[in-house]
Design a protein around this motif. Structure first.
Motif, PDB file in Angstrom:
ATOM      1  N   LEU A   1     -14.995  39.635  18.258  1.00 59.68           N
ATOM      2  CA  LEU A   1     -15.536  38.401  17.770  1.00 59.68           C
ATOM      3  C   LEU A   1     -14.047  37.559  17.763  1.00 59.68           C
ATOM      4  CD1 LEU A   1     -18.000  39.303  15.067  1.00 59.68           C
ATOM      5  CD2 LEU A   1     -18.581  38.157  17.254  1.00 59.68           C
TER       6      LEU A   1
ATOM      7  N   ALA B   1     -22.359  33.273  15.102  1.00 54.03           N
ATOM      8  CA  ALA B   1     -22.542  34.592  16.028  1.00 54.03           C
ATOM      9  C   ALA B   1     -22.238  35.612  14.695  1.00 54.03           C
ATOM     10  CB  ALA B   1     -21.656  34.532  16.856  1.00 54.03           C
TER      11      ALA B   1
ATOM     12  N   ARG C   1     -21.909  40.190  13.948  1.00 54.19           N
ATOM     13  CA  ARG C   1     -22.409  41.289  14.342  1.00 54.19           C
ATOM     14  C   ARG C   1     -22.533  42.096  12.903  1.00 54.19           C
ATOM     15  NH1 ARG C   1     -19.816  44.320  18.392  1.00 54.19           N
ATOM     16  NH2 ARG C   1     -19.999  43.050  20.453  1.00 54.19           N
TER      17      ARG C   1
ATOM     18  N   GLN D   1     -25.802  43.146  17.479  1.00 59.83           N
ATOM     19  CA  GLN D   1     -25.162  41.663  17.514  1.00 59.83           C
ATOM     20  C   GLN D   1     -26.700  40.681  17.243  1.00 59.83           C
ATOM     21  OE1 GLN D   1     -22.274  40.737  20.225  1.00 59.83           O
ATOM     22  NE2 GLN D   1     -22.419  38.599  19.964  1.00 59.83           N
TER      23      GLN D   1
ATOM     24  N   SER E   1     -27.738  37.087  18.042  1.00 60.31           N
ATOM     25  CA  SER E   1     -27.497  36.058  18.905  1.00 60.31           C
ATOM     26  C   SER E   1     -28.290  35.117  19.150  1.00 60.31           C
ATOM     27  CB  SER E   1     -27.004  36.452  20.308  1.00 60.31           C
ATOM     28  OG  SER E   1     -28.128  37.276  21.151  1.00 60.31           O
ATOM     29  N   ASN E   2     -29.849  35.170  18.389  1.00 59.41           N
ATOM     30  CA  ASN E   2     -30.799  34.191  18.470  1.00 59.41           C
ATOM     31  C   ASN E   2     -30.750  33.355  17.224  1.00 59.41           C
ATOM     32  OD1 ASN E   2     -31.293  36.544  16.796  1.00 59.41           O
ATOM     33  ND2 ASN E   2     -33.546  36.359  17.332  1.00 59.41           N
TER      34      ASN E   2
END
Length: 890
Positions: A642, A863, A865, A882, A884-885
């Motif tokens: 990241l 973002a 994790r 992760q 990501s949505n």
């Protein structure tokens, strides 16, 4: 003339035997190397010998090739490079004679491995030798192939090995079976080619062939599930017959070991039976009789017999055996515990720890023997026995077991008292059914090993005492007696001083006497003698007030900073605040036991997490579940990929936070000193502020932003961190001005009032009305995680996330820990989770709050994790992914 001839012959002999010529014999080179007194001399000898060998290789002297190869192998074993001799191995293998081939194959196995490209050149020679008429040359080729075979060679030569497994020669069949093990490991797809051969070879009589084939069957079971099912159907009968024959066989000198016929074959068969019978009731039932026979007939007075019995016990515990057979196996382990050999006792304790999950009642029968192992002289046996005793404890035997352990605590070695004390305290806390018994056992532990008791244990004891009003008089008297006898035990002194301070009048007046308790005569002066540094007594014992003032004044110049600071604070209360001294020093309110247990569990969870290797925490880094950041050397963003979003961001000054025990501050033991007054508080609630009802605590993560305002509340100014107790106690008049200048600050949503039991549920309920849709952040076969979002009014960068964790399996997830990492331009704060146990099958969930600040809001999307660790049925589990949505606008 004869003399001249003799001199010439001696000279020629010296030249032939020179330690640095290519014709030097191996023994002479070894002798020369061993004669070296330094490493430099050894390197010089090896260097010159290697030079002579290279010269011989370049001159292509075939008569000295085998001797040079033997010397190269010795040099290789010393650790020197010998790659220049690899081609000589191939030349020796290609020779016609057995001696040359023997040295060549030995060099091949030592100097080369499967990664060398040169190895491809030997495939053809191996194939020729596998078809040789001489069984000894065939054996050499099989040994080499079994040691350095690569996947390509395995595919090319597997048909030759299969053919040799059908050979009439016993040694050839044995070596072919061993070679096939290597082939199956390198190319599992070839396992089906050897299944039928392995089954047929189980009918052999030669033990060497049987051991090799059984090892092949074991490897087949690991390589292929189809092979496992095939062997279950076709091998069980043969294995039972082999085990019966070898157990009942008469004396055979070639197989006898200490009066037992071939224990190596016994053990190999038992290991294969364990693999075949695991999870298969039919196979297990077929084995029961022969396993019972081996367990009862094998002698246990020799190591060979003990090895067979131990393997038999492992097999019984590993298959679907009958309850009677399991009891027999556990009784064998009980006999092992009586053995004088420490190794046998240790493996027995290890096996009993696994057996207790299968048949706890049978293990309980050996409780007395296990307790004796706790007192053993060997440290490893003591530790393992103590762990086993901890597993044995239940509601019915907790009192006798605890009594045995406490009695032994008095005579235990000092190095052992730490582990023993921790186990006893865990047992008492976990299984105590009545408070009086709990208090008695804890007082005994504090008296005998108070210096080894951890802080959280005596903190919990004080919380229990605060809630046990009917036992406070008994407790303070018991602690006073213990303090007179064991005053050197640190934890005992702390608890006793606190109790005398809070319940001193009960001690002096014998209040709350229990039935059968003997009264004790204690004066106010005696109580002050027992706790000179405790301020609490000045308002309870007026007759000793002057003496207490003198004690406090004397310690105002103490070299110990903690004593000096406390003395100044107490002196300020006594001299400048007479009007409020009584209210300040009245008895503490009852501590909320449930809230303390929640906090203790969260702290323990964070401690366990911090003990594991963890990446660094940056302003947007990984946070432990209780909101405690643990900085380390390397940035976490690099680890989680990241680090690409590295942009300048305006962040608050980072503060390293740590768990804070409110009792430490109240008792003045191990608390933060005055030098930390300017650092923002890291605890979830400032307990002194709670006790005195002054203000509210700051957030866990440091000062709040000036424009932060909880929903539905008027905007408030940030409350500055109160510089510890020195401001409260030294100038209490400032509290009134503080109240006048600032409006009451509402409690932070996830902060927990440890004394008033304020629930944090109300802060989460408002998250249902979100401006952004909920998302499924993560879903696997085990776990589902959903995120609900809420934007903070007036601060578009800040988002509150409500995470819900749901267990999709039929097994409960315990020790659940959620961790998250974000890019450097994002700040993240994790609040405490609602629990660390996720119920099975979705019957409930665990929730946790996250506060995210995107310092590049509108420029870069959010973002994250995530990583989840837990235990299911005692086994560690770890999942990560992760997110990501995230909805746009975060």
């Amino acid at each position: 003339m004869d003399t001249v001839e003799k001199i010439v012959e001696d000279f020629a002999s010296d030249i032939a035997m020179s330690p640095f010529s290519s014709g030097t014999r191996l023994r002479d080179m070894i002798r020369a190397i061993r004669a070296c007194k330094t490493a430099a001399e050894e390197r010089a000898v090896v260097r010159r010998e290697c030079a002579a060998i290279r010269a011989a290789i370049s001159e292509n002297e075939p008569e000295l090739r085998h001797r040079n190869m033997a010397k190269l192998m010795f040099i290789h074993m010393l650790g020197y490079p010998t790659h220049f001799g690899q081609m000589e191995c191939l030349k020796l293998i290609a020779a016609a004679g057995f001696p040359e081939k023997r040295v060549g194959y030995l060099g091949l196995m030592l100097l080369l491995d499967e990664r060398q490209e040169v190895l491809m050149l030997v495939t053809n020679s191996l194939k020729q030798d596998l078809n040789h008429s001489n069984q000894f040359i065939v054996g050499l080729a099989l040994c080499a192939l079994g040691n350095i075979c690569s996947a390509e060679m395995a595919r090319d030569l597997a048909p030759e090995v299969e053919r040799l497994m059908r050979s009439r020669e016993v040694n050839t069949k044995k070596k072919a079976a061993l070679c096939s093990i290597r082939i199956v490991r390198k190319v599992p797809d070839l396992a089906e080619n050897f299944m039928a051969l392995a089954t047929s070879l189980l009918k052999e009589k030669h033990h060497g062939v049987l051991i090799s084939v059984i090892q092949l069957c074991t490897e087949l079971c690991k390589a292929n599930k189809d092979a496992l099912e095939y062997l279950r159907k076709n091998c069980i009968e043969g294995l039972v017959r082999i085990l019966r024959d070898v157990s009942n066989s008469s004396y055979a000198p070639e197989y006898d070991v200490a009066g037992i016929s071939d224990p190596f074959l016994h053990i190999r068969v038992l290991k294969l039976m364990r693999i075949l019978g695991q999870g298969d009731a039919d196979c297990s039932e077929y084995m029961n009789d022969i396993l019972a026979q081996v367990a009862t007939k094998t002698e246990s007075n020799k190591n060979a017999g003990n090895a067979i019995l131990y393997e038999c016990v492992q097999t019984i515990m590993g298959i679907e055996a009958t309850s009677g057979l399991r009891v027999l196996a556990i009784n064998i382990l009980g006999r092992f515990l009586l053995n004088r050999d420490n190794n046998i006792r240790y493996v027995a304790l290890n096996m009993l720890m696994r057996a207790i999950t299968v048949d706890a009642q049978a293990v309980q029968r050996h409780r007395t023997t296990i307790l004796e192992c706790v007192k053993d002289a060997d440290a490893s046996i003591r530790k393992r026995a103590l762990e086993l005793v901890f597993l044995l404890v239940n509601d019915t035997n907790v009192k006798p077991l605890t009594k045995e352990l406490v009695d032994y605590l008095d005579v235990a070695d000092p190095d052992y008292k730490g582990d023993l004390t921790a186990r006893i305290c865990s047992i008492v806390e976990k299984f105590s059914q009545e408070k009086l018994w709990y208090l008695d056992q804890m007082f005994k532990v504090l008296s005998l090993a108070g210096n080894h008791v951890k802080d959280d244990v005596w903190h919990a004891l004080i919380v229990v005492l605060s809630n046990a009003s009917e036992l406070q008089g008994y407790s303070v008297r018991s602690l006073y007696r213990a303090l007179q006898a064991y005053g050197e035990q640190g934890s005992l002194v702390r608890v006793a001083v606190w109790c005398i301070g809070e319940y001193g009048e009960m001690l002096v007046n014998n209040v709350g006497m229990l039935e059968g308790e003997e009264p004790i005569t204690v004066t106010e002066s005696n109580a002050v003698d027992a706790a000179e540094v405790a301020l609490n007594r000045s308002s309870r014992f007026p007759s000793t007030s002057e003496r207490i003032k003198q004690i406090v004044a004397h310690n105002k110049e103490n070299i110990a900073l903690e004593l000096q600071q406390r003395s100044i604070e107490f002196s300020s209360i006594m001299q400048r605040h007479q009007s409020i001294r009584s209210s300040l020093l009245e008895r503490m309110p009852v501590l909320d036991e449930a809230s303390y247990l929640v906090k203790r569990a969260a702290t323990t969870q964070a401690t366990i997490s911090s003990e594991k290797p963890a990446p660094a925490v940056t302003p947007g880094g990984l946070k432990l579940p209780n909101g405690v950041a643990k900085p380390t050397a390397a940035p976490l963003a690099d680890l989680l990929d990241l680090n690409s979003d590295v942009a300048p961001a305006t962040t608050a000054a980072s503060t390293t936070t740590a768990p804070s025990f409110f009792l430490q501050d109240l008792l003045g033991i191990g608390g933060t000193n005055s030098s930390m007054a300017g650092v923002p508080s890291s605890a979830s609630t400032d307990i002194l502020m709670d006790l005195l009802s002054i203000g509210s605590s700051p957030s866990q993560s440091g000062p709040l932003a000036p424009n932060f305002s909880p929903p539905g509340q008027a905007e408030t100014k940030p409350v500055p961190a109160i510089p510890e107790a020195i401001d409260l106690l030294g100038s209490l008049s400032s509290s009134s001005s503080l109240s006048a200048e600032t409006k009451p600050v509402p409690a932070i949503p996830q902060a927990m009032d440890l004394l008033d039991g304020l629930s944090s549920a109300t802060s989460v309920s408002g998250l249902n009305n979100t401006a952004h849709p909920s998302i499924t952040a993560f879903q696997s076969a085990t776990l589902k995680i959903t995120f609900d979002f809420k934007k903070q009014p007036g601060n578009p960068r800040e988002t509150t996330i409500h995470a819900t964790f749901t267990n999709l399996t039929s097994s409960t997830l315990t020790d659940f820990i959620f961790q998250a990492a974000v890019p450097k331009f994002v700040q993240l704060r994790l609040d405490p989770a609602s629990g660390n146990t996720v119920p099975a099958s979705g019957n409930g969930s665990v929730t946790q709050g996250l506060n995210v600040t995107n310092n590049q809001h509108g420029q870069k999307p959010l973002a994250m994790r995530i990583r989840m660790s837990y235990k299911v049925n005692g086994e560690d589990g770890l999942e990560q992914g992760q997110v990501s949505n995230f909805p746009s606008g975060l």
